[in-house]
Motif scaffolding. Structure first.
Motif, short mmCIF file in Angstrom:
data_model
loop_
_atom_site.label_atom_id
_atom_site.label_comp_id
_atom_site.label_asym_id
_atom_site.label_seq_id
_atom_site.Cartn_x
_atom_site.Cartn_y
_atom_site.Cartn_z
N GLU A 209 0.83 -1.35 0.05
CA GLU A 209 -0.27 0.01 0.18
C GLU A 209 0.63 0.90 -0.13
O GLU A 209 1.42 1.12 0.69
CB GLU A 209 -0.45 0.39 1.29
CG GLU A 209 -2.24 -0.93 1.09
CD GLU A 209 -3.45 -1.19 2.02
OE1 GLU A 209 -2.84 -0.49 3.42
OE2 GLU A 209 -3.87 -1.61 2.32
N LYS B 197 -1.30 8.05 -0.92
CA LYS B 197 -2.19 8.23 -2.27
C LYS B 197 -1.82 9.53 -3.21
O LYS B 197 -1.36 9.29 -4.84
CB LYS B 197 -3.33 8.64 -2.32
CG LYS B 197 -3.94 9.26 -3.47
CD LYS B 197 -5.75 9.23 -2.78
CE LYS B 197 -6.37 9.63 -4.35
NZ LYS B 197 -7.51 10.58 -4.78
N SER C 79 -1.00 1.84 -10.13
CA SER C 79 -1.76 1.65 -8.91
C SER C 79 -3.03 0.51 -10.09
O SER C 79 -3.06 0.22 -11.44
CB SER C 79 -2.68 3.11 -9.19
OG SER C 79 -4.21 2.37 -8.48
N LYS D 116 -6.35 -2.26 -10.27
CA LYS D 116 -7.33 -2.78 -10.21
C LYS D 116 -7.54 -3.94 -8.79
O LYS D 116 -7.53 -5.25 -10.32
CB LYS D 116 -8.02 -2.60 -11.33
CG LYS D 116 -9.92 -2.76 -11.13
CD LYS D 116 -9.93 -1.97 -12.40
CE LYS D 116 -11.87 -2.41 -12.53
NZ LYS D 116 -12.31 -3.16 -13.38
N GLU E 140 -9.28 -6.66 -6.63
CA GLU E 140 -9.92 -7.53 -5.47
C GLU E 140 -9.83 -8.08 -4.00
O GLU E 140 -9.00 -9.34 -5.28
CB GLU E 140 -11.41 -7.89 -6.17
CG GLU E 140 -12.64 -8.06 -5.80
CD GLU E 140 -13.48 -8.42 -6.48
OE1 GLU E 140 -14.57 -9.53 -6.38
OE2 GLU E 140 -13.62 -7.95 -7.45
N TYR F 196 -5.12 -10.62 -4.07
CA TYR F 196 -6.14 -9.60 -4.88
C TYR F 196 -6.03 -9.95 -5.69
O TYR F 196 -4.99 -10.32 -6.76
CB TYR F 196 -5.92 -8.71 -5.03
CG TYR F 196 -5.12 -7.69 -3.45
CD1 TYR F 196 -6.54 -6.60 -3.18
CD2 TYR F 196 -4.14 -7.89 -2.37
CE1 TYR F 196 -6.66 -5.96 -1.63
CE2 TYR F 196 -4.36 -7.54 -1.23
CZ TYR F 196 -5.56 -6.36 -0.82
OH TYR F 196 -5.34 -6.53 0.47
N GLU G 2 -6.41 7.05 -10.37
CA GLU G 2 -5.26 6.03 -9.58
C GLU G 2 -7.14 4.73 -9.72
O GLU G 2 -8.35 5.18 -9.42
CB GLU G 2 -5.35 6.10 -8.32
CG GLU G 2 -4.67 7.39 -8.24
CD GLU G 2 -5.07 8.66 -8.27
OE1 GLU G 2 -5.89 8.85 -9.11
OE2 GLU G 2 -4.16 9.62 -8.07
N SER H 77 -6.66 1.66 -7.40
CA SER H 77 -6.32 1.49 -6.08
C SER H 77 -4.80 2.01 -5.38
O SER H 77 -4.27 2.92 -5.95
CB SER H 77 -6.39 0.65 -5.72
OG SER H 77 -5.65 -0.35 -5.93
N ASN H 78 -4.46 2.38 -3.89
CA ASN H 78 -3.37 2.05 -3.34
C ASN H 78 -2.12 1.12 -3.35
O ASN H 78 -1.33 1.37 -2.49
CB ASN H 78 -3.68 3.51 -2.21
CG ASN H 78 -3.43 1.72 -1.13
OD1 ASN H 78 -4.51 1.11 -0.76
ND2 ASN H 78 -3.51 2.93 0.49
#
Ligand code: UTP
Length: 300
Positions: free
Chosen positions: A168, A171, A179, A181, A183, A192, A206, A208-209
């Motif tokens: 992580e 930002k 960055s 995408k 889940e 993920y 962005e 996500s971080n």
């Protein structure tokens, strides 16, 4: 998805791109490649080769530019030097040097022109052949309990997809990285599912971080993708752009890896890595810690 047969292909090869200009480490990088700068008494490249070898990798290709010879020398026996050490009764030191050379088969190839990380990785096409392989970014040193390449191999074996090592990132720093995408995978180990990513996102772009920091485990179809990828950010062939295509077409696993990463291609990261290793070094740790304590008393 990969076939059952491909899923079982063991990961035994790694690629270390080390041909960048290293402009953030000028002036020293003008004469010495940043990947050879010492982190205490070992060059940065050693930590990468050791991490790969500790992960089960047997064959490593280093993509170099200038100053290739010094990198090769480090991973080769030196009979003359050994003779001097032996004459002084330093058998232990000779063994230590040989153990480093014997960590893995280390090969070298030149990139010829620094046209980006993706362009550097493309030089590994014939070395890799039709196998999965790890990429260790040459200026990212990671200190971890389990080698990060091993963590990625475990994800690859669990999910049968290319796996990228992520952390992580605040930002405001994402614009310097990429960055994902992503889940979260239920029942995974901090993994993920990624179906898109973007290199150096502008504000608002962005996903996500979660950002790739220094390690990826790729499947060989990345080469065909790289060959059809146009230059991206900075006019360079970006590995992330090719991995984004892989994510969109096949899906990629992101692993939130355990370990502390130091960008030794930056002055701050380089200083931090040396500080940490000095505090751990068996020969100097007590004296260095005493020095640091004393020094901090006078620091504003
Ligand atoms: P970086 O972008 O951090 O390296 O690439 P750089 O271009 O040397 O960085 P600056 O000039 O300080 O901004 C990550 C890794 O990929 C290698 C670099 O050597 C580094 O280890 N690389 C980068 C290549 O091998 N070839 C390239 O064309 C670019």
């Amino acid at each position: 998805m990969l076939t059952e047969n491909e899923k079982r292909t063991p990961v035994r090869k790694a690629v270390i791109p080390a041909a960048g200009l290293g402009t953030r480490m000028l002036p020293v990088s003008h004469a010495i490649p940043k990947e050879l700068l010492p982190i205490m008494d070992l060059p940065a490249l050693y930590y990468l080769v050791k991490e790969a070898a500790d992960s089960g990798i047997t064959d490593i290709l280093v993509i170099t530019g200038r100053e290739k010879t010094a990198m090769e020398e480090f991973f080769d026996y030196s009979p003359e030097y050994d003779a001097h050490l032996l004459a002084k009764g330093k058998e232990k030191e000779v063994k230590m040097l040989h153990d480093i050379c014997d960590l893995a088969n280390v090969y070298f190839i030149r990139q010829k022109e620094p046209k980006g990380l993706g362009h550097a990785v493309l030089r590994a096409k014939t070395f890799v052949g039709n196998e999965p392989f790890a990429v260790l970014y040459g200026d990212d040193i990671i200190f971890s309990k389990t080698p990060v390449v091993r963590q990625l191999i475990d994800s690859y074996e669990a999910f049968g997809r290319a796996a990228v090592g992520v952390k992580e990132v605040p930002k405001e720093d994402l614009a310097r990285y990429c960055s994902m995408k992503a889940e979260k995978i239920e029942g995974g180990h901090d993994e993920y599912f990624v179906d898109d990513m973007i290199e150096k996102p502008k504000p608002g772009q962005e996903f996500s971080n979660l950002s790739i920091l220094g390690r990826v485990l790729l499947t060989p179809e990345i080469f065909a993708i790289l060959e059809h990828t146009a230059p991206g950010a900075g006019g360079e062939l970006q590995l992330t752009d090719a991995m984004a295509t892989l994510a969109r077409t096949r899906g990629v696993t992101a692993k939130l890896f355990e370990g502390d990463r130091y960008d030794i291609g930056s002055k701050l990261g380089f200083a931090k890595a040396n500080f940490v290793k000095a505090l751990e070094h068996p020969e100097i740790k007590e004296e260095f810690a005493a020095f640091v304590r004393e020094y901090l008393k006078n620091l504003d």
